[in-house]
Write an enzyme that holds these catalytic residues in place. Sequence first.
Site, PDB file in Angstrom:
ATOM      1  N   ASP A 202      26.863   4.825  22.573  1.00 42.91           N
ATOM      2  CA  ASP A 202      27.190   5.192  21.203  1.00 42.91           C
ATOM      3  C   ASP A 202      26.225   6.297  20.815  1.00 42.91           C
ATOM      4  O   ASP A 202      25.003   6.096  20.849  1.00 42.91           O
ATOM      5  CB  ASP A 202      27.041   4.000  20.267  1.00 42.91           C
ATOM      6  CG  ASP A 202      28.097   2.941  20.532  1.00 42.91           C
ATOM      7  OD1 ASP A 202      29.233   3.316  20.851  1.00 42.91           O
ATOM      8  OD2 ASP A 202      27.774   1.745  20.426  1.00 42.91           O
ATOM      9  N   GLU A 255      36.847   5.496  17.517  1.00 42.67           N
ATOM     10  CA  GLU A 255      35.387   5.542  17.463  1.00 42.67           C
ATOM     11  C   GLU A 255      34.918   6.880  18.018  1.00 42.67           C
ATOM     12  O   GLU A 255      34.771   7.044  19.235  1.00 42.67           O
ATOM     13  CB  GLU A 255      34.776   4.400  18.277  1.00 42.67           C
ATOM     14  CG  GLU A 255      35.092   3.034  17.699  1.00 42.67           C
ATOM     15  CD  GLU A 255      34.241   1.929  18.284  1.00 42.67           C
ATOM     16  OE1 GLU A 255      33.353   2.242  19.112  1.00 42.67           O
ATOM     17  OE2 GLU A 255      34.452   0.774  17.911  1.00 42.67           O
TER      18      GLU A 255
HETATM   19 ZN   LIG Z   1      30.171   1.466  21.412  1.00 40.82          ZN
END
Ligand SMILES: [Zn+2]
Length: 286
Positions: A202, A255
Site C-alpha cells: 500500500d 484501491e
Molecule cells: Zn492493501
Amino acid sequence: MNNIRRYVCIALSALALMTSCGSASDDEGRLSVSSRTAADNSVIEAPADTSALPASAESLTETETTTETTTTTTTTTTTTASTTTETEPVPELPASDDVYLTLVNKTHMLPGDFFNVLSLTTMQNYEGNTFWVEEETLAHFQELKEDMAAVGLDCEIISAYRSIASQQEIWDEYEALYGLWYCNAYVAVPGYSEHHTGLAIDARLIRNGTVLYYMADGQTNGLEDFAAFHSRLAEHGFILRYPQGKDGITGYSYEPWHIRYVGVENAKKISASGLTLEEYLGEAEQ
Ligand SMILES: [Zn+2]
C-alpha cells in the site's frame, strides 16, 4: 480496552480523513484502523524477529508471535469460529508456476510453503516505520519510487507484509467493535489477504508535503498523480491490483494505493491485457 478505544479513535480519524489506505472500503485488513501510530493510521508494525514469519504451512495452524510497536502479543490463529481457516486445507505452491503470480484472494489461501521459496526483507519509510517486504519486490519498489520522484511525487510504503496472526488480531478487534457482519464485509479472513505474500504494497503518494487521498465516494486531491503512478507500475513489475469497476472479480473496491508485484514481464502483459490478476490467471469466479 485501551486498544479498542484507540482503534475507535483511529477509525474515526481514518473515516474523517480518508487518506490513502484509510478508505472505509479498504482492502483486506482495514489496515488503516489497525495502526499503532497516530501519525500514520495505516501502519502494521513488522514482526521484530523471524519467528513470526510464515516459514511453513504451520503458520496457519500454530500459534504465532508478532511484535507491535511497544508490546509483544501472542495470538492463536486457529480457534476463531468466525473464520474458516481451521477447516480449509492449506494449499501448496504448484512447482511449475511462477511464484510471483501466486494468487491470494478471498477464495485462494496463502500457500503454506510460500516462504520456502521467497524471502522477506525490511525497509523503513519516511516516518521511520519498519516494514517487511519480499526482497525482489522491494528492489523494484525502490526503482518505482525513484521514477516517481522524477515527476515530483514521493512514494512511500504504508503497509506491506502482514502476518496471518496480525490479520487475526484485526479480525478479532473489529468483530468485537462492530460485529461479525462488519468483518465479513470489510475484513479479509486471516490466510486470505494478499498482504500475507509480501508482494503487495500500500503506497502513499505525497506531492509538496501534501498526502494524496482517495475517498470511497471517489473524491480525491490527486487524480492526475494517481494516474501517473498507475501508468509507471508495469515497467517496474507492479500491477494495480484492485482496479475500478472490477470489485465483482477481485472482491475489493477500487484501491488506487494497493499495488502488487508480479515481475516486470508479467506486469507488462497483465497491464496490456486490461485484465485483473484473477482473469489473467483464469481464476475469475463465474
Ligand atoms: Zn492493501
